[in-house]
Design an enzyme around this catalytic site. Structure first.
Site, PDB file in Angstrom:
ATOM      1  N   HIS A  62     -19.680  -3.359   7.382  1.00  0.00           N
ATOM      2  CA  HIS A  62     -20.909  -3.154   7.905  1.00  0.00           C
ATOM      3  C   HIS A  62     -20.840  -3.011   9.522  1.00  0.00           C
ATOM      4  O   HIS A  62     -19.765  -3.470  10.158  1.00  0.00           O
ATOM      5  CB  HIS A  62     -21.728  -4.413   7.772  1.00  0.00           C
ATOM      6  CG  HIS A  62     -21.865  -4.713   6.224  1.00  0.00           C
ATOM      7  ND1 HIS A  62     -22.227  -5.888   5.631  1.00  0.00           N
ATOM      8  CD2 HIS A  62     -22.154  -3.932   5.132  1.00  0.00           C
ATOM      9  CE1 HIS A  62     -22.342  -5.767   4.528  1.00  0.00           C
ATOM     10  NE2 HIS A  62     -22.318  -4.745   3.978  1.00  0.00           N
ATOM     11  N   LYS A  71     -19.714 -10.185  17.155  1.00  0.00           N
ATOM     12  CA  LYS A  71     -19.709 -11.411  16.149  1.00  0.00           C
ATOM     13  C   LYS A  71     -18.631 -12.340  16.343  1.00  0.00           C
ATOM     14  O   LYS A  71     -17.470 -12.084  16.605  1.00  0.00           O
ATOM     15  CB  LYS A  71     -19.812 -10.750  14.611  1.00  0.00           C
ATOM     16  CG  LYS A  71     -20.920  -9.986  14.378  1.00  0.00           C
ATOM     17  CD  LYS A  71     -20.747  -9.363  13.036  1.00  0.00           C
ATOM     18  CE  LYS A  71     -21.820  -8.386  12.491  1.00  0.00           C
ATOM     19  NZ  LYS A  71     -21.481  -7.675  11.390  1.00  0.00           N
ATOM     20  N   TYR A 131     -21.977 -16.743  11.242  1.00  0.00           N
ATOM     21  CA  TYR A 131     -21.749 -15.659  12.359  1.00  0.00           C
ATOM     22  C   TYR A 131     -22.932 -15.537  13.460  1.00  0.00           C
ATOM     23  O   TYR A 131     -23.861 -15.319  12.810  1.00  0.00           O
ATOM     24  CB  TYR A 131     -21.105 -14.374  11.765  1.00  0.00           C
ATOM     25  CG  TYR A 131     -21.809 -13.391  10.820  1.00  0.00           C
ATOM     26  CD1 TYR A 131     -22.757 -12.450  11.083  1.00  0.00           C
ATOM     27  CD2 TYR A 131     -21.884 -13.832   9.504  1.00  0.00           C
ATOM     28  CE1 TYR A 131     -23.466 -11.869  10.047  1.00  0.00           C
ATOM     29  CE2 TYR A 131     -22.382 -13.482   8.257  1.00  0.00           C
ATOM     30  CZ  TYR A 131     -23.226 -12.129   8.637  1.00  0.00           C
ATOM     31  OH  TYR A 131     -23.879 -11.626   7.807  1.00  0.00           O
ATOM     32  N   ASP A 170     -23.294  -1.672  -0.725  1.00  0.00           N
ATOM     33  CA  ASP A 170     -21.920  -1.382  -0.374  1.00  0.00           C
ATOM     34  C   ASP A 170     -21.329  -0.476  -0.950  1.00  0.00           C
ATOM     35  O   ASP A 170     -20.387   0.243  -0.744  1.00  0.00           O
ATOM     36  CB  ASP A 170     -21.380  -2.853  -0.339  1.00  0.00           C
ATOM     37  CG  ASP A 170     -21.764  -3.704   0.737  1.00  0.00           C
ATOM     38  OD1 ASP A 170     -22.609  -3.131   1.749  1.00  0.00           O
ATOM     39  OD2 ASP A 170     -21.318  -4.986   1.005  1.00  0.00           O
TER      40      ASP A 170
END
Length: 189
Positions: A62, A71, A131, A170
């Site tokens: 992503h 992140k 995250y 995805d």
């Protein structure tokens, strides 16, 4: 005491958190702004996400085509294989990937700076990871690259899972070559 371990990709850092253990239990500190800044990571969190998945789930790779997110990834329960792909156009390691096992046992964290794609493969049922993100999620700029892209040739631990489980989104992500073509003139990921 935190430990900051550089990787072969500039600004991508494996972090061992501050940990204190005694007969009462464990205290773990995953983030301290000033300590991170002293070690070259100036992260201001805009949001934190918690994700729980079953064994074999693959998320990503992503990215946001604008408002790129740094992140800080950590696993609270279970184990996963975490991957970051350098998409910074001016980087010497553009298109290179880094993978690491993150688990509740090894307590390692991965800091991914802005300009990377991120993905993971879950290696244990009920794996929960967190995250911190430097930017909010912007659905209009949400995108990604196929997890098994042939050009990137990521070495996933496929032999450790029975089935790969992907979301519809995805399954339809672009190839790395399409990303390069479509975003070669953009201001950056």
């Amino acid at each position: 005491m935190f430990r900051f371990n550089k990787t072969d990709i500039k600004d991508l850092v494996v972090i061992e958190p501050f940990l204190f253990m005694d007969e009462r239990g464990t205290i773990k500190k995953s983030f301290e702004k000033n300590v991170f800044k002293e070690n070259g990571i100036d992260l201001t969190a805009a949001e934190e996400l918690e994700t729980t998945s079953g064994k074999g789930v693959v998320r990503g790779l992503h990215l946001q085509t604008r408002h790129s997110q740094a992140k800080l990834i950590r696993v609270a329960r279970g184990e996963m294989y975490d991957v970051a792909v350098d998409l910074r156009k001016d980087s010497e390691t553009f298109g290179k990937w880094f993978g690491i096992r993150l688990s509740e046992k090894n307590r390692k964290m991965l800091y991914i700076p802005e300009g990377f794609a991120h993905g993971c493969m879950i290696l244990e049922d009920h794996t929960t990871f967190y995250y911190l993100c430097s930017q909010s999620y912007y659905p209009g700029y949400d995108s990604g690259i196929l997890w098994n892209d042939r050009t990137l040739n990521i070495t996933w631990p496929i032999g450790e899972v029975k089935d790969i489980i992907l979301s519809e989104k995805d399954r339809g992500l672009m190839t790395f070559q399409k990303f390069v073509t479509d975003f070669s003139t953009e201001s950056g990921v």
